[in-house]
Design a protein around this motif. Structure first.
Motif, PDB file in Angstrom:
ATOM      1  N   SER A 441      40.623  39.357  39.967  1.00  0.00           N
ATOM      2  CA  SER A 441      39.577  38.565  39.330  1.00  0.00           C
ATOM      3  C   SER A 441      39.168  39.206  38.019  1.00  0.00           C
ATOM      4  O   SER A 441      38.806  40.386  37.975  1.00  0.00           O
ATOM      5  CB  SER A 441      38.363  38.456  40.254  1.00  0.00           C
ATOM      6  N   ASP A 442      39.242  38.421  36.938  1.00  0.00           N
ATOM      7  CA  ASP A 442      38.839  38.888  35.607  1.00  0.00           C
ATOM      8  C   ASP A 442      37.577  38.128  35.221  1.00  0.00           C
ATOM      9  O   ASP A 442      37.608  36.907  35.019  1.00  0.00           O
ATOM     10  CB  ASP A 442      39.964  38.625  34.604  1.00  0.00           C
ATOM     11  N   GLN A 452      32.808  33.317  32.812  1.00  0.00           N
ATOM     12  CA  GLN A 452      34.105  32.677  33.005  1.00  0.00           C
ATOM     13  C   GLN A 452      34.946  33.613  33.869  1.00  0.00           C
ATOM     14  O   GLN A 452      35.032  34.806  33.603  1.00  0.00           O
ATOM     15  CB  GLN A 452      34.824  32.426  31.686  1.00  0.00           C
ATOM     16  N   VAL A 453      35.520  33.046  34.924  1.00  0.00           N
ATOM     17  CA  VAL A 453      36.313  33.848  35.859  1.00  0.00           C
ATOM     18  C   VAL A 453      37.745  33.322  35.884  1.00  0.00           C
ATOM     19  O   VAL A 453      37.970  32.115  35.971  1.00  0.00           O
ATOM     20  CB  VAL A 453      35.719  33.800  37.280  1.00  0.00           C
ATOM     21  N   THR A 534      46.813  30.710  39.391  1.00  0.00           N
ATOM     22  CA  THR A 534      45.666  31.251  38.677  1.00  0.00           C
ATOM     23  C   THR A 534      44.602  30.169  38.599  1.00  0.00           C
ATOM     24  O   THR A 534      44.877  29.048  38.155  1.00  0.00           O
ATOM     25  CB  THR A 534      46.051  31.720  37.269  1.00  0.00           C
ATOM     26  N   VAL A 535      43.400  30.492  39.052  1.00  0.00           N
ATOM     27  CA  VAL A 535      42.289  29.545  39.086  1.00  0.00           C
ATOM     28  C   VAL A 535      41.236  30.010  38.082  1.00  0.00           C
ATOM     29  O   VAL A 535      40.814  31.175  38.111  1.00  0.00           O
ATOM     30  CB  VAL A 535      41.682  29.460  40.495  1.00  0.00           C
ATOM     31  N   SER A 571      37.845  43.000  37.525  1.00  0.00           N
ATOM     32  CA  SER A 571      37.512  43.533  36.204  1.00  0.00           C
ATOM     33  C   SER A 571      36.325  42.744  35.663  1.00  0.00           C
ATOM     34  O   SER A 571      36.368  41.514  35.605  1.00  0.00           O
ATOM     35  CB  SER A 571      38.711  43.400  35.252  1.00  0.00           C
ATOM     36  N   VAL A 572      35.247  43.454  35.294  1.00  0.00           N
ATOM     37  CA  VAL A 572      34.040  42.809  34.791  1.00  0.00           C
ATOM     38  C   VAL A 572      33.783  43.294  33.369  1.00  0.00           C
ATOM     39  O   VAL A 572      33.725  44.499  33.098  1.00  0.00           O
ATOM     40  CB  VAL A 572      32.822  43.130  35.680  1.00  0.00           C
ATOM     41  N   ARG A 573      33.609  42.330  32.473  1.00  0.00           N
ATOM     42  CA  ARG A 573      33.304  42.645  31.077  1.00  0.00           C
ATOM     43  C   ARG A 573      31.966  42.021  30.703  1.00  0.00           C
ATOM     44  O   ARG A 573      31.795  40.807  30.757  1.00  0.00           O
ATOM     45  CB  ARG A 573      34.401  42.120  30.148  1.00  0.00           C
TER      46      ARG A 573
END
Length: 616
Positions: A441-442, A452-453, A534-535, A571-573
């Motif tokens: 998960s980005d 936005q994921v 990819t969702v 990954s969280v930005r």
């Protein structure tokens, strides 16, 4: 005048004489506190004798301190101006310590009866209701004592001259020490209310036990392989093995039962009982199963327990190897593979069904055999965290307790970001035994708390070559092909999503289950192949926006009870200019505004919080 001075002098002398014994109070209180700490450690280690000795020592110290503070000296000094406040505070501290010691006395008395090696509160399939009632009564006493201790500590004023600061520090330390005890007893108090009735103290209670096979997946876990009924009256449990559902009386035909409201997985019209557990939440699937069972038996049941083969293997790890008919000796290292990963070895269907039926006695005998209850409950707790074990009870108070224990098998109800990917077998096969899934998960956060994921789901079918004669039929016991409806359960508030797969971008229909949106895609997994989708979606409330402009990102994730646990990377930005300040254990900062987490084995339902502030 001389008479007045003389009387005053005598009063001072009397007060001094009365206060002299107070010098021993701090030492007794300190010794009692130390004794209780050691006793708690000994009790956790199962050393009842050591714990009992320390509690008895604490009681001696506390009785001496209480005799002093609550004797004639304390009664007089508490009314003396200025000094009286300190005396009253000391009395309250000793009262609180007295209550804490009483709780410890209850603990060393109850522990051997419930969790000790010689405990007989459960003997085979019988609960000793007289002992249970004693335990419940002792638990209520402990709750009352904890309440009294909290009241006494709150009464400590701490404003007396000279010793006020010391008394305040002692009060705060005692409150901190009492906090976990209060939490424990608060969690146990509902249990005291429901335990006797759950074990049939008022009427016969009826439960289903469903053994699940994760070699054929449902969104709730594994397919229902075998079923048993448990009837409990006045603590005596009677098991009846129903056996394999495809052959059990009344379960092989299509039935109609009233659907659980809001369950989109309930098939319209008549369907088979095997299809009752498609919903991922066990409060839904459990109720569906009970309604279907009522149609079969014309009898209402009070609840159900779902346990899969890996969870049974975990119990066997605690209790030791077992002998299985037509198989031999198995232990926790090979039970799952032997029972659900070896269909080629048992091409005689009758033997295979007999093997499935053996699962109920294994679960019953391993759970209810005397001793090792702490280890067994811990094992079931770990299995529940990984969604291999779940309990659903129709009584709302009892189910609330199950939920508090983390054994309800429901998905997280978080309003923030969420991850949950589940497979539903569609080719009536046992080939999901070889499925391996990884999630990545980005997350790109915005200043308004939305995100936005981009979630990438990768599923591999690692099945070995087909071992039977002829061509693989792509269905049934022996096939190596797996066909699945792979569902992504989305964060609340998500209205639409896009899916990229097989070189195409799709906009799938988004449905809801128990208030949570989801989408699914049908896949065919040939042996030794990997498929990916990819969702992408927007989460409206991924993070909370604080008054200082900071963002608090929250993410919950739920695993599926697979044979091979899935892996997860996140990954969280945060927005440019934000700095990550607080992050949970296991999260690694990859830059000022970003952090990553990666786990090869997702064996629990993690709940994470990350915080970031704008750079000053």
């Amino acid at each position: 005048m001389l008479l007045v001075l003389g009387l005053g002098f005598l009063l001072v002398v009397l007060l001094v004489v009365l206060v002299l014994p107070f010098r021993s109070v701090p030492g007794d209180a300190e010794a009692a506190r130390d004794d209780l700490k050691v006793a708690a450690d000994a009790l956790r280690a199962g050393d009842i004798a050591a714990a009992t000795g320390r509690v008895e020592s604490a009681r001696g110290h506390i009785d001496r301190a209480r005799d002093t503070t609550h004797g004639i000296g304390g009664d007089v000094w508490q009314f003396v101006p200025v000094a009286g406040g300190g005396v009253r505070d000391v009395r309250h501290l000793v009262e609180a310590l007295d209550d804490a010691t009483a709780i410890a006395e209850i603990g060393v008395e109850v522990y051997p009866q419930v969790l000790g090696e010689d405990a007989r509160i459960v003997d085979g399939t019988t609960v000793d209701m007289a002992t249970l009632e004693k335990v419940v009564s002792a638990g209520r006493d402990a709750v009352a004592r904890a309440d009294d201790a909290s009241v006494a500590l709150k009464a400590v004023d701490g404003t007396s001259p000279v010793i006020g600061a010391r008394l305040t520090a002692a009060r705060d330390e005692a409150m901190t020490a009492l906090e976990p005890v209060n939490d424990l007893l608060a969690g146990a108090e509902p249990l005291l209310d429901v335990l006797p009735t759950t074990f049939g103290s008022e009427r016969e209670m009826k439960y289903l036990v469903a053994v699940l096979n994760p070699a054929e997946l449902r969104y709730s876990g594994g397919a229902n392989t075998a079923l048993a009924t448990v009837r409990i009256a006045d603590g005596v449990a009677t098991f009846r093995d129903i056996g394999n559902l495809e052959r059990a009386p009344g379960t092989s035909r299509a039935l109609y039962w009233k659907k659980v409201p809001g369950n989109p997985f309930h098939q319209r019209g008549k369907t088979r009982i095997q299809n009752a557990t498609w919903a991922p939440d066990w409060s839904t699937s459990g109720e569906e199963l009970l309604r279907a069972w009522a149609k079969v038996t014309k009898e209402e049941f009070d609840g159900m327990v779902a346990i899969d083969v890996p969870a049974i293997a975990s119990l066997v790890e605690v209790t030791g190897p077992i002998d299985v008919p037509d198989v031999g000796t198995v232990d926790h290292t090979n039970l799952t593979q032997t029972l659900i990963g070896s269909y080629d070895r048992f091409n005689d269907i009758a033997k295979r069904r007999a093997l499935n039926r053996s699962l109920i006695p294994i679960f019953r005998d391993r759970l209810f055999a005397g001793g090792q209850f702490v280890e067994k409950f811990q094992s079931l707790g770990r299995s529940a965290a990984a969604r291999h074990f779940a309990v659903y009870l129709r009584d709302e108070k009892a189910q609330a307790l199950v939920e508090d224990l983390g054994a309800d098998g429901d998905l997280s109800d978080t309003e923030h970001d969420y991850l949950g990917v589940f497979s539903q077998n569609t080719n009536i096969a046992k080939s999901d035994y070889w499925l391996q899934r990884s999630l990545s998960s980005d997350v790109l956060l915005r200043k308004d708390g939305s995100a936005q994921v981009e979630l990438t789901v990768t599923v591999a079918n690692s099945a070995p070559p087909y071992a039977q004669a002829g061509e693989d039929p792509r269905t049934g016991y022996f096939t190596r092909w797996s066909e699945s409806a792979v569902a992504v359960f989305l964060p609340r508030g998500v209205k639409e999503a896009t899916v990229r797969r097989d070189g195409q971008t799709l906009t799938p229909f988004v449905d809801t289950s128990a208030g949570r949106p989801f989408l699914y895609q049908n896949f065919v997994f040939a042996p030794r192949t990997t498929r990916t989708m990819t969702v992408t979606y927007d989460v409206p409330r991924a993070a909370e926006v604080r008054g200082d402009g900071g963002l608090v990102y929250r993410l919950d994730a739920d695993p599926q009870g697979m044979v091979t646990p899935e892996s997860l990377a996140v990954s969280v930005r945060f927005p440019r200019g934000y700095v990550v300040r607080d992050r949970p254990t296991g999260w690694v900062r990859t830059g000022p505004s970003s952090a990553n987490w990666e786990q090869e084995v997702l064996a629990e339902s993690p709940r994470w919080t990350l915080a970031a502030l704008p750079r000053q």
